[in-house]
Design a protein around this motif. Structure first.
Motif, PDB file in Angstrom:
ATOM      1  N   SER A 162      -6.191   2.856   8.066  1.00  0.00           N
ATOM      2  CA  SER A 162      -7.609   2.655   8.376  1.00  0.00           C
ATOM      3  C   SER A 162      -8.326   2.007   7.186  1.00  0.00           C
ATOM      4  O   SER A 162      -9.164   1.123   7.363  1.00  0.00           O
ATOM      5  CB  SER A 162      -8.282   3.976   8.760  1.00  0.00           C
ATOM      6  OG  SER A 162      -8.175   4.931   7.729  1.00  0.00           O
ATOM      7  N   GLU A 163      -7.966   2.426   5.964  1.00  0.00           N
ATOM      8  CA  GLU A 163      -8.554   1.802   4.778  1.00  0.00           C
ATOM      9  C   GLU A 163      -8.074   0.365   4.625  1.00  0.00           C
ATOM     10  O   GLU A 163      -8.841  -0.531   4.255  1.00  0.00           O
ATOM     11  CB  GLU A 163      -8.228   2.626   3.530  1.00  0.00           C
ATOM     12  CG  GLU A 163      -8.945   3.972   3.484  1.00  0.00           C
ATOM     13  CD  GLU A 163      -8.667   4.753   2.213  1.00  0.00           C
ATOM     14  OE1 GLU A 163      -8.374   4.134   1.175  1.00  0.00           O
ATOM     15  OE2 GLU A 163      -8.749   6.000   2.253  1.00  0.00           O
ATOM     16  N   LEU A 164      -6.795   0.132   4.922  1.00  0.00           N
ATOM     17  CA  LEU A 164      -6.250  -1.230   4.847  1.00  0.00           C
ATOM     18  C   LEU A 164      -6.957  -2.138   5.847  1.00  0.00           C
ATOM     19  O   LEU A 164      -7.330  -3.280   5.522  1.00  0.00           O
ATOM     20  CB  LEU A 164      -4.747  -1.207   5.126  1.00  0.00           C
ATOM     21  CG  LEU A 164      -4.044  -2.564   5.137  1.00  0.00           C
ATOM     22  CD1 LEU A 164      -4.112  -3.224   3.759  1.00  0.00           C
ATOM     23  CD2 LEU A 164      -2.580  -2.405   5.573  1.00  0.00           C
ATOM     24  N   ALA A 165      -7.167  -1.646   7.069  1.00  0.00           N
ATOM     25  CA  ALA A 165      -7.858  -2.434   8.091  1.00  0.00           C
ATOM     26  C   ALA A 165      -9.283  -2.760   7.650  1.00  0.00           C
ATOM     27  O   ALA A 165      -9.776  -3.881   7.850  1.00  0.00           O
ATOM     28  CB  ALA A 165      -7.865  -1.687   9.417  1.00  0.00           C
ATOM     29  N   ARG A 166      -9.950  -1.774   7.044  1.00  0.00           N
ATOM     30  CA  ARG A 166     -11.334  -1.995   6.597  1.00  0.00           C
ATOM     31  C   ARG A 166     -11.409  -3.075   5.525  1.00  0.00           C
ATOM     32  O   ARG A 166     -12.251  -3.978   5.593  1.00  0.00           O
ATOM     33  CB  ARG A 166     -11.929  -0.691   6.069  1.00  0.00           C
ATOM     34  CG  ARG A 166     -13.351  -0.846   5.521  1.00  0.00           C
ATOM     35  CD  ARG A 166     -13.984   0.501   5.259  1.00  0.00           C
ATOM     36  NE  ARG A 166     -13.217   1.305   4.325  1.00  0.00           N
ATOM     37  CZ  ARG A 166     -13.329   1.227   2.991  1.00  0.00           C
ATOM     38  NH1 ARG A 166     -14.178   0.365   2.459  1.00  0.00           N
ATOM     39  NH2 ARG A 166     -12.619   1.993   2.211  1.00  0.00           N
ATOM     40  N   HIS A 167     -10.525  -3.005   4.534  1.00  0.00           N
ATOM     41  CA  HIS A 167     -10.557  -3.998   3.449  1.00  0.00           C
ATOM     42  C   HIS A 167     -10.146  -5.377   3.956  1.00  0.00           C
ATOM     43  O   HIS A 167     -10.691  -6.397   3.504  1.00  0.00           O
ATOM     44  CB  HIS A 167      -9.638  -3.559   2.309  1.00  0.00           C
ATOM     45  CG  HIS A 167     -10.162  -2.387   1.538  1.00  0.00           C
ATOM     46  ND1 HIS A 167     -11.355  -2.439   0.829  1.00  0.00           N
ATOM     47  CD2 HIS A 167      -9.666  -1.131   1.359  1.00  0.00           C
ATOM     48  CE1 HIS A 167     -11.566  -1.261   0.246  1.00  0.00           C
ATOM     49  NE2 HIS A 167     -10.565  -0.454   0.555  1.00  0.00           N
TER      50      HIS A 167
END
Length: 332
Positions: free
Chosen positions: A76-81
């Motif tokens: 989820s953090e990877l998708a956000r960045h």
């Protein structure tokens, strides 16, 4: 009533061709005119017909990101960045989560191709090599993140998972631990971390515990289940390296249910350094991945392929970093 490009041109007092050039970022348009057109498109809430542009052979400025598990904070953090960088580059990102199911990989690839995405970013957990090969045969730009496909000439951004596994295990060994368990799922990134774990044990003349087993999934429940099995073994570990932060939280829960203190009686090291690593009790010692850098780099590689037809394939390998907190301690 649906707003058209003709409405934008009329309101802005320019030609349809000028509006088209502004939207597609082409041609020699003055900054004053460009800003005026953009202001009108926002005011009228005009959205270009992406599918129509695709049928005319134009770029849709849309990229598909396929990840295995949106519930995992790392992804989820990877998708956000990745999406943040896409927005900076004036691209759209469609994110699909497969739950590690091959049939969903096929479904989402088909769906995204229908949407005429300009390229695909595939994240760790994507295991169907035939699908990757098929995309490349169709000359669709493909980049991978948080893993690698060394058998294919694709752009890739990944962490050195082997080094991360080696770092975590060596750190525990240097704290005095000799019986070190590992919790991992049988996926590419975890296999590399396991390889690093085994190499560190071998370099220190230690053995892999006989009770090792793979987790069925990479979540808290499976982490707790595997840790329970380890801790109720005849020769329980004094330390556990879990291959993501969620599995580590599961191990913390198992320790508490067994009346074992962390870190006084059991040291735990996770992997990813997601936000949840800072709010667990105790906060996790973990192997940090520069998730923000990974998202930006893979998007830059993708846009380079789409806009500049860059043919040289680049593999970016980032170095993991041990982040020491309160889930580990020395053993006598």
């Amino acid at each position: 009533m649906k707003v058209t490009i003709y409405d934008v041109a009329k309101t802005a007092g320019v030609s349809i061709a000028t509006v088209s050039k502004v939207i597609n970022n082409t041609g020699n348009i003055s900054e004053k005119t460009r800003n005026k057109v953009l202001d009108v498109t926002k005011k009228l809430e005009y959205y270009p017909n992406v599918m129509a542009s695709a049928l005319m052979g134009k770029k849709t400025k849309t990229i598909g990101l396929i990840i295995p598990d949106l519930a995992n904070p790392f992804f989820s953090e990877l998708a956000r960045h990745t999406e943040n960088r896409a927005n900076e580059l004036e691209y759209n990102l469609i994110t699909c989560s497969t739950d590690y199911l091959p049939e969903r990989e096929s479904k989402y690839i088909s769906l995204l191709k229908q949407k005429k995405v300009d390229g695909f970013i595939l994240a760790s957990g994507f295991e169907d090599l035939k699908k990757v090969e098929d995309l490349m045969k169709e000359d669709i730009p493909v980049a991978v993140v948080a893993r690698d496909f060394p058998m294919f000439p694709v752009n890739a951004v990944a962490i050195d998972d082997f080094m991360g596994g080696y770092q975590a295990t060596s750190y525990l060994i240097n704290l005095g631990h000799k019986n070190i368990g590992i919790i991992a799922r049988d996926v590419w990134s975890n296999r590399e971390r396991i390889r690093g774990y085994k190499q560190a044990l071998e370099d220190h003349n230690l053995n892999v515990p006989s009770y090792f087993e793979y987790a069925e999934e990479t979540n808290i429940i499976c982490g707790k289940k595997i840790a329970h099995n380890y801790l109720n073994n005849n020769n329980p570990p004094t330390a556990i390296f879990a291959c993501n932060d969620l599995l580590t939280i599961g191990a913390i829960k198992a320790a508490k249910e067994n009346g074992i203190l962390v870190p006084e009686q059991l040291s735990l090291v996770g992997f990813d350094n997601t936000m949840i690593a800072t709010i667990t009790d105790p906060p996790l010692t973990t192997i940090g991945q520069p998730i923000d850098v990974m998202g930006r780099e893979v998007m830059d590689l993708m846009v380079g392929m789409i806009e500049h037809n860059k043919q040289d394939k680049i593999r970016i390998t980032l170095i993991p970093e041990l982040v020491e907190r309160n889930s580990t301690s020395k053993i006598d």
